[in-house]
Design a protein around this motif. Structure first.
Motif, PDB file in Angstrom:
ATOM      1  N   LYS A 393       0.839  -1.205   0.000  1.00 40.72           N
ATOM      2  CA  LYS A 393       0.000   0.000   0.000  1.00 40.72           C
ATOM      3  C   LYS A 393       0.868   1.247   0.000  1.00 40.72           C
ATOM      4  O   LYS A 393       0.560   2.242  -0.678  1.00 40.72           O
ATOM      5  CB  LYS A 393      -0.927  -0.010   1.214  1.00 40.72           C
ATOM      6  CG  LYS A 393      -1.918   1.152   1.229  1.00 40.72           C
ATOM      7  CD  LYS A 393      -2.842   1.081   2.431  1.00 40.72           C
ATOM      8  CE  LYS A 393      -3.806   2.273   2.419  1.00 40.72           C
ATOM      9  NZ  LYS A 393      -4.709   2.248   3.604  1.00 40.72           N
ATOM     10  N   TYR A 394       1.958   1.218   0.754  1.00 44.61           N
ATOM     11  CA  TYR A 394       2.901   2.334   0.786  1.00 44.61           C
ATOM     12  C   TYR A 394       3.504   2.558  -0.597  1.00 44.61           C
ATOM     13  O   TYR A 394       3.642   3.690  -1.060  1.00 44.61           O
ATOM     14  CB  TYR A 394       3.991   2.027   1.810  1.00 44.61           C
ATOM     15  CG  TYR A 394       5.025   3.102   1.998  1.00 44.61           C
ATOM     16  CD1 TYR A 394       4.818   4.145   2.898  1.00 44.61           C
ATOM     17  CD2 TYR A 394       6.228   3.080   1.285  1.00 44.61           C
ATOM     18  CE1 TYR A 394       5.775   5.128   3.081  1.00 44.61           C
ATOM     19  CE2 TYR A 394       7.176   4.059   1.453  1.00 44.61           C
ATOM     20  CZ  TYR A 394       6.949   5.079   2.362  1.00 44.61           C
ATOM     21  OH  TYR A 394       7.903   6.066   2.528  1.00 44.61           O
ATOM     22  N   GLN A 396       2.192   1.581  -3.532  1.00 48.05           N
ATOM     23  CA  GLN A 396       1.146   1.953  -4.477  1.00 48.05           C
ATOM     24  C   GLN A 396       0.819   3.442  -4.403  1.00 48.05           C
ATOM     25  O   GLN A 396       0.545   4.080  -5.420  1.00 48.05           O
ATOM     26  CB  GLN A 396      -0.112   1.127  -4.185  1.00 48.05           C
ATOM     27  CG  GLN A 396      -1.199   1.251  -5.233  1.00 48.05           C
ATOM     28  CD  GLN A 396      -2.351   0.306  -4.969  1.00 48.05           C
ATOM     29  OE1 GLN A 396      -2.403  -0.337  -3.921  1.00 48.05           O
ATOM     30  NE2 GLN A 396      -3.281   0.209  -5.900  1.00 48.05           N
ATOM     31  N   GLU A 397       0.869   4.003  -3.210  1.00 52.31           N
ATOM     32  CA  GLU A 397       0.524   5.419  -3.034  1.00 52.31           C
ATOM     33  C   GLU A 397       1.641   6.347  -3.470  1.00 52.31           C
ATOM     34  O   GLU A 397       1.381   7.506  -3.803  1.00 52.31           O
ATOM     35  CB  GLU A 397       0.185   5.680  -1.561  1.00 52.31           C
ATOM     36  CG  GLU A 397      -1.099   5.011  -1.094  1.00 52.31           C
ATOM     37  CD  GLU A 397      -1.308   5.159   0.403  1.00 52.31           C
ATOM     38  OE1 GLU A 397      -0.339   5.617   1.086  1.00 52.31           O
ATOM     39  OE2 GLU A 397      -2.402   4.830   0.891  1.00 52.31           O
ATOM     40  N   ARG A 398       2.886   5.866  -3.490  1.00 53.08           N
ATOM     41  CA  ARG A 398       4.028   6.762  -3.705  1.00 53.08           C
ATOM     42  C   ARG A 398       4.803   6.508  -4.998  1.00 53.08           C
ATOM     43  O   ARG A 398       5.627   7.332  -5.380  1.00 53.08           O
ATOM     44  CB  ARG A 398       4.987   6.672  -2.517  1.00 53.08           C
ATOM     45  CG  ARG A 398       4.405   7.289  -1.242  1.00 53.08           C
ATOM     46  CD  ARG A 398       5.206   6.882  -0.012  1.00 53.08           C
ATOM     47  NE  ARG A 398       4.725   7.561   1.181  1.00 53.08           N
ATOM     48  CZ  ARG A 398       3.646   7.173   1.864  1.00 53.08           C
ATOM     49  NH1 ARG A 398       2.960   6.107   1.469  1.00 53.08           N
ATOM     50  NH2 ARG A 398       3.252   7.844   2.934  1.00 53.08           N
ATOM     51  N   TRP A 401       3.768   6.652 -11.060  1.00 54.00           N
ATOM     52  CA  TRP A 401       3.304   5.931 -12.243  1.00 54.00           C
ATOM     53  C   TRP A 401       3.371   6.802 -13.488  1.00 54.00           C
ATOM     54  O   TRP A 401       3.574   6.301 -14.603  1.00 54.00           O
ATOM     55  CB  TRP A 401       1.877   5.431 -12.013  1.00 54.00           C
ATOM     56  CG  TRP A 401       1.734   4.561 -10.812  1.00 54.00           C
ATOM     57  CD1 TRP A 401       1.241   4.921  -9.585  1.00 54.00           C
ATOM     58  CD2 TRP A 401       2.123   3.187 -10.691  1.00 54.00           C
ATOM     59  NE1 TRP A 401       1.284   3.858  -8.716  1.00 54.00           N
ATOM     60  CE2 TRP A 401       1.817   2.774  -9.366  1.00 54.00           C
ATOM     61  CE3 TRP A 401       2.676   2.265 -11.567  1.00 54.00           C
ATOM     62  CZ2 TRP A 401       2.057   1.492  -8.905  1.00 54.00           C
ATOM     63  CZ3 TRP A 401       2.905   0.979 -11.116  1.00 54.00           C
ATOM     64  CH2 TRP A 401       2.610   0.599  -9.797  1.00 54.00           C
TER      65      TRP A 401
END
Length: 563
Positions: A393-394, A396-398, A401
Motif C-alpha cells: 500500500k505504501y 502503491q501510493e508513492r 506511475w
C-alpha cells in the motif's frame, strides 16, 4: 480587444494549444508519407510536453492512439514499449528507494554525515550537499530534497536564533553614571535608526546563509541524480532508447558510474564554492557562536531514531546487494555474475532489481525466530505475524506511475522513428554536419538542452532529443554515445527557476528566496555543469566508452537503416 484576450483567451490557452497544434501541423499527415506522419505525432507530443497543455503522462499515451491509426506500428507493439526491461529496472529501483524511506534509513544516513562535518555554515553546506547528492543517486531527487529540507530548517533555526539579532543592539549601548555612583539611565551610543540598520543587515546575512544551505539540497540532488543509471529518469530514457536502437553498447550500470562520478564531484565542488560566494561569503567569518547547540540538535534527532533495527539492517544489506548485482552483471574488466547461468546476453539489470523487490516483500521486518523478544499477540492468543520489509500500500501510493508512462512514450516514439523511416530521413538531412567539429556540435546541443529543460520536463526533453542525436551521430560517423550521454545528463541541469524541477520548488518555497537569487546562483552552476560534462566526454569518455571511435554496433544500425 485586450479585455477579450485577458478574459477569454489567456484562461483557456491550454485548450487552444490542444486544438490548434494538430490543425496547424495537419499538412504533414496529408502527404501520406510514413516519415511525415511519424513526424506529425512527434511534433504534437513535443508541443504538448513543452507547454504541458495536457498532463505529461496523458501526452505520453498518444502513440497508443496515433501510431496504429497511421499504420506505423501495431497496437500490441506500441503497448509493449511501455513496459520494456528498462522500465522494469526503473520500477525496481524506485521500490527499493521507497523501502529505504519506509524504514527511515535515509534519515539515519543523513544525520550521521552531518554529525561528522561539524556546525560551521560552510561545512554544514558541504555536509548537506554531499549527503543529498549521494542519496539522490538511489532515491528520487524530489524525495531526497523533501527529506533534507526539514533537517536544514531545524539546524538553521538553532544556528541563528532570533534573539541573536537583539545582541547586536545590546552591544551598541553604554551606561552613564551620576556623581553618586548610581546608574541614572542607559544612553545609546548610536542612534536608534543605526541600531535598526545593523540588526536588519545581520538578519539579512543570516537569511541568506539559511537560503544558501536550503537551495544547496535542490542543486546537489539534481547533480547527484546524474551519478547512477537509476538516479534520474533521463538516464533510463537513454538506456531504453540506446538499447532499442543499437542493441548492446558499452553503456551499463558500471560504465555509467565510472564516467559520471568524476564530473559529478567536480560539479559539486564548484557548486559548493559558488553558493558560498553568493550566500555566505567565501572568506567571511560565519561562526554564529552556536556550534554546540547545532550539534546538539543533530545528535538529538539522530538519537530519536533509536538503535538500528533489523528492518533497517536488512534493507541496507539488500540495497548493497542490488548495487553490487548491477555493477558486476557485466563490469567489463572481469566476467560478470550473469555468465554463471550460461545465458548472460539474456540477463539485464531489471532481473537484479526485481529479485531485490521480491525479497523486500518476503523477508519479515521483525523476524519471529528472535526468541529473546516477546512477539505481539492477537486477541485469540496467537502470535501476530511480522510485516514484510515493505508494504505494498505504501508503494502503491508513492510510486510515480506518471513517470513510467512518460518513459514508455519516449520508447514508443523511438521505435516509431525507425519503423517509419524517419530516422533514416533525419540522418540524410544531418549528414552535412560532418564538416563541424564534433565537440562543437555536442556543446551547442547541450546548451540548447540546458536552456529548454528549465521550462520543460527533463524526461520529455530526453525523449525528444535522444533519437535525433542517435541519427545525427550515425550520419556523421561518430559514436552515438558521444552525443547522447552528455545531453542526457544536461537534461537534469535545471537550476535557475523554481518551476524547473520539484526539488527547486520545494527548496525555493522553504527558503523564502527571491526569484533573482535563484537565477543568480543557478546560471553559473548550469554553465559549469554543461562545460564539465562536455569536457569529461571529450577526455574521460574516450577511455570508458571509446567515444572517439565509430563502434561496430552503430555501423550495423547504419547499414540496416540504409537498406
Amino acid at each position: 480587444m485586450f479585455q477579450f484576450v485577458r478574459n477569454h483567451v489567456l484562461p483557456n490557452w491550454k485548450s487552444i494549444i490542444v486544438v490548434l497544434a494538430p490543425l496547424l501541423l495537419l499538412p504533414l499527415p496529408l502527404s501520406r508519407m510514413k516519415e511525415a506522419e511519424c513526424g506529425y505525432v512527434i511534433l504534437i507530443m513535443a508541443i504538448f510536453w513543452m507547454t504541458e497543455a495536457l498532463p505529461l503522462p496523458v501526452t505520453s499515451l498518444i502513440p497508443v492512439v496515433a501510431l496504429p491509426l497511421f499504420g506505423i506500428m501495431e497496437t500490441s507493439d506500441v503497448s509493449t514499449a511501455y513496459m520494456k526491461d528498462t522500465n522494469m529496472m526503473f520500477i525496481g529501483g524506485l521500490i527499493l528507494a521507497l523501502a529505504i524511506q519506509f524504514c527511515n534509513l535515509h534519515k539515519r544516513a543523513a544525520l550521521a554525515v552531518l554529525l561528522l562535518v561539524g556546525a560551521k555554515p560552510r561545512w554544514l553546506l558541504a555536509g548537506f550537499m554531499g549527503t543529498t547528492a549521494f542519496l539522490s543517486m538511489w532515491i528520487s531527487n524530489t524525495a531526497t530534497t523533501a527529506m533534507m529540507v526539514p533537517i536544514v530548517d531545524a539546524v538553521a533555526a538553532e544556528l541563528y536564533k532570533e534573539d541573536d539579532v537583539e545582541m547586536v543592539r545590546s552591544h551598541s549601548q553604554s551606561t552613564v553614571a551620576t556623581n553618586s555612583g548610581s546608574v541614572e539611565e542607559l544612553v545609546p551610543s548610536e542612534s536608534i535608526e543605526t541600531e535598526r540598520q545593523l540588526a536588519a543587515v545581520e538578519k539579512e546575512k543570516r537569511r541568506k546563509v539559511r537560503a544558501g544551505i536550503m537551495i544547496s539540497t535542490s542543486y546537489s540532488s539534481v547533480i547527484g541524480g546524474t551519478g547512477s543509471l537509476i538516479g534520474s529518469s533521463p538516464q533510463l530514457a537513454l538506456k531504453g532508447i540506446a538499447q532499442e536502437t543499437f542493441g548492446a553498447t558499452e553503456m551499463n550500470f558500471a560504465s555509467w558510474m565510472a564516467f559520471t562520478l568524476p564530473g559529478m564531484l567536480i560539479n559539486l565542488l564548484f557548486t559548493w564554492i559558488w553558493l558560498q560566494v553568493i550566500f555566505i561569503g567565501l572568506w567571511r567569518k560565519t561562526d554564529g557562536g552556536r556550534d554546540k547547540e547545532v550539534i546538539k540538535v543533530i545528535r538529538q534527532k539522530f538519537k530519536d531514531l533509536g538503535p538500528m533495527t533489523f528492518h533497517e539492517i536488512a534493507v541496507l544489506v539488500l540495497f548493497i546487494l542490488c548495487v553490487a548485482l548491477w555493477f558486476f552483471r557485466d563490469p567489463g574488466f572481469m566476467p560478470g555474475w550473469a555468465q554463471l547461468f550460461g545465458n548472460a546476453e539474456k540477463v539485464d539489470d531489471a532481473t537484479a532489481a526485481m529479485l531485490i523487490v521480491v525479497l523486500l516483500f518476503i523477508i519479515p521486518a521483525k523476524p519471529s525466530f528472535r526468541c529473546q523478544e516477546e512477539q505481539p499477540e492477537t486477541d485469540g492468543g496467537a502470535h501476530k505475524p511480522s510485516p514484510a520489509l515493505l508494504d505494498w500500500k505504501y508503494v502503491q501510493e508513492r510510486l510515480p506511475w506518471g513517470v513510467i508512462l512518460l518513459l514508455g512514450g519516449g520508447y514508443a516514439l523511438s521505435d516509431a522513428t525507425k519503423k517509419s523511416g524517419l530516422s533514416n530521413w533525419i540522418g540524410v538531412q544531418l549528414a552535412g554536419m560532418v564538416v563541424l567539429p564534433p565537440f562543437l556540435i555536442m556543446l551547442v546541443v547541450c546548451v540548447i538542452t540546458a536552456t529548454i529543460t528549465e521550462v520543460a520536463s527533463n524526461t520529455a526533453v530526453a525523449n525528444i532529443f535522444l533519437p535525433i542525436l542517435a541519427d545525427t551521430a550515425i550520419a556523421i560517423r561518430i559514436n552515438p554515445l558521444y552525443f547522447m550521454i552528455p545531453v542526457t545528463a544536461t537534461c537534469s541541469y535545471a537550476f535557475m527557476l523554481p518551476v524547473s524541477t520539484p526539488p527547486n520548488a520545494i527548496a525555493f518555497s522553504a527558503a523564502k528566496m527571491k526569484p533573482n537569487e535563484m537565477m543568480k546562483a543557478g546560471w553559473f552552476i548550469k554553465l559549469v555543469c554543461v562545460f564539465v560534462i562536455c569536457v569529461t566526454m571529450e577526455t574521460w569518455g574516450n577511455v570508458v566508452f571509446g567515444s572517439k571511435h565509430f563502434p561496430e554496433w552503430a555501423n550495423v544500425t547504419a547499414i540496416a537503416s540504409r537498406t
